[in-house]
Scaffold this motif. Structure first.
Motif, PDB file in Angstrom:
ATOM      1  N   GLU A   6       0.816  -1.214   0.000  1.00 59.17           N
ATOM      2  CA  GLU A   6       0.000   0.000   0.000  1.00 59.17           C
ATOM      3  C   GLU A   6       0.850   1.265   0.000  1.00 59.17           C
ATOM      4  O   GLU A   6       0.443   2.296  -0.547  1.00 59.17           O
ATOM      5  CB  GLU A   6      -0.938  -0.010   1.203  1.00 59.17           C
ATOM      6  N   THR A 109      -3.335  -3.867 -12.707  1.00 58.54           N
ATOM      7  CA  THR A 109      -3.952  -3.285 -11.515  1.00 58.54           C
ATOM      8  C   THR A 109      -3.065  -2.203 -10.910  1.00 58.54           C
ATOM      9  O   THR A 109      -3.551  -1.143 -10.488  1.00 58.54           O
ATOM     10  CB  THR A 109      -4.241  -4.382 -10.473  1.00 58.54           C
ATOM     11  N   THR A 113      -3.995   1.858 -10.628  1.00 65.60           N
ATOM     12  CA  THR A 113      -4.031   2.567  -9.348  1.00 65.60           C
ATOM     13  C   THR A 113      -2.921   3.606  -9.241  1.00 65.60           C
ATOM     14  O   THR A 113      -2.660   4.134  -8.152  1.00 65.60           O
ATOM     15  CB  THR A 113      -3.925   1.570  -8.175  1.00 65.60           C
ATOM     16  N   ARG A 115       0.418   3.401  -9.754  1.00 54.28           N
ATOM     17  CA  ARG A 115       1.801   3.068  -9.409  1.00 54.28           C
ATOM     18  C   ARG A 115       2.677   3.080 -10.652  1.00 54.28           C
ATOM     19  O   ARG A 115       2.242   2.710 -11.731  1.00 54.28           O
ATOM     20  CB  ARG A 115       1.889   1.672  -8.792  1.00 54.28           C
ATOM     21  N   VAL A 229      -3.728  -4.668  -3.577  1.00 55.15           N
ATOM     22  CA  VAL A 229      -3.770  -3.453  -4.390  1.00 55.15           C
ATOM     23  C   VAL A 229      -5.213  -3.054  -4.678  1.00 55.15           C
ATOM     24  O   VAL A 229      -5.585  -1.881  -4.612  1.00 55.15           O
ATOM     25  CB  VAL A 229      -2.995  -3.656  -5.707  1.00 55.15           C
ATOM     26  N   ASP A 230      -6.054  -4.047  -4.999  1.00 54.88           N
ATOM     27  CA  ASP A 230      -7.457  -3.789  -5.322  1.00 54.88           C
ATOM     28  C   ASP A 230      -8.327  -4.876  -4.726  1.00 54.88           C
ATOM     29  O   ASP A 230      -8.537  -5.926  -5.347  1.00 54.88           O
ATOM     30  CB  ASP A 230      -7.655  -3.729  -6.844  1.00 54.88           C
TER      31      ASP A 230
END
Length: 235
Positions: A6, A109, A113, A115, A229-230
Motif C-alpha cells: 500500500e 492493476t 491505481t 503506481r 492493491v485492489d
C-alpha cells in the motif's frame, strides 16, 4: 505485506520468475554447456585458455558472470561474445515464455491505481521487451526496463545497479519503492539499494532459499498482491 504494497509508489519487478518463466519446460543445462564450450573454445585459440576457470553450474548467468570476472576473456572480447550469445537465446525464448499466474493482472492493476513500474533483471532488455509485447503490457513499462548492461562493466544482481537505474527512471525515492523478486540475489540488491522487498516463492525450494537469505515477507501467489492493491478485483 499489506503495508509494503500500500505504501509503494513504484514497484520494481524481477523478470524471470515474478513476470514469467523464460525457459519454461526447458532444462538450462544444454544452454549452459553451450556457453561453457564457447568460452573454452574461444580461449583455446590463444594463451587465455590457460587462465580460464568456470563454475560448476547449470545457470547460464553464472557462466556469463565468471567470464566477465576474467580479464583475459574481457580483453579478447570473449566475454562480450558470450553475452551476445545468451541474449540471442533469451530473445528466442521470450515469445514462448510461460506467464506467471496473475502477473498480467497485477501489472494492469498497479498501473490502474497509479503506481509506476519497472523491470529490474539480469536478463537482457531486448528479451523483456519481446515478452511484454506478446502480453500487450510493454507500454506500461516503456523506458523503464533495466536489464544487464550491453556495454561497459557487467553489473548483475546482487549488485543494485539495475534497481538504482529503475529508481531514477521512475523518479522514486528508494523508501517509496518495492521490489518483487524470487531469488536471494534480488533481496540482496534491494537491500543495497534501500528498497523494500517482497519475495515471490512459487514452491518450497524458493521459499526456503529466500527465508534463509533473510526475507521477511513472502507470497506463493501474486493473486495475494492483486487483492491488496485492489480488494475488489475479480481474479
Amino acid at each position: 505485506m499489506r503495508h509494503l504494497i500500500e505504501s509503494a509508489k513504484a514497484v520494481l519487478f524481477d523478470f524471470d520468475g515474478p513476470i514469467c518463466h523464460l525457459f519454461q519446460g526447458r532444462s538450462l543445462a544444454p544452454l549452459t554447456e553451450r556457453l561453457r564450450h564457447a568460452v573454452t573454445s574461444f580461449a583455446a585459440e590463444g594463451e587465455a585458455g590457460r587462465e580460464v576457470w568456470l563454475p560448476e553450474t547449470d545457470d547460464p548467468l553464472e557462466i556469463l558472470r565468471a567470464a566477465f570476472q576474467q580479464p583475459a576473456l574481457v580483453e579478447r572480447g570473449i566475454a562480450r561474445d558470450i553475452e551476445r550469445a545468451l541474449t540471442d537465446e533469451e530473445i528466442a525464448a521470450a515469445p514462448g515464455a510461460f506467464p506467471t499466474a496473475y502477473a498480467d493482472a497485477l501489472v494492469r492493476t498497479l498501473a490502474a491505481t497509479g503506481r509506476r513500474m519497472a523491470v529490474t533483471t539480469n536478463n537482457s532488455q531486448q528479451a523483456v521487451e519481446r515478452y511484454l509485447e506478446t502480453r500487450l503490457t510493454g507500454e506500461l513499462f516503456a523506458g523503464r526496463i533495466h536489464g544487464r548492461n550491453a556495454e561497459g562493466e557487467l553489473r548483475l544482481k546482487p549488485d543494485p545497479d539495475c534497481l538504482l537505474r529503475a529508481l531514477k527512471s521512475t523518479d522514486t525515492p528508494a523508501r517509496e519503492a518495492l521490489m518483487i523478486g524470487d531469488a536471494p540475489r534480488d533481496l540482496e540488491a534491494a537491500r543495497a539499494a534501500g528498497v523494500a522487498f517482497l519475495g515471490y516463492a512459487r514452491n518450497e525450494r524458493k521459499s526456503e532459499q529466500l527465508r534463509a537469505a533473510g526475507a521477511e515477507h513472502l507470497v506463493d501467489s501474486l493473486r495475494d498482491v492483486v487483492m491488496v492493491v485492489d480488494p475488489g478485483a475479480h481474479v
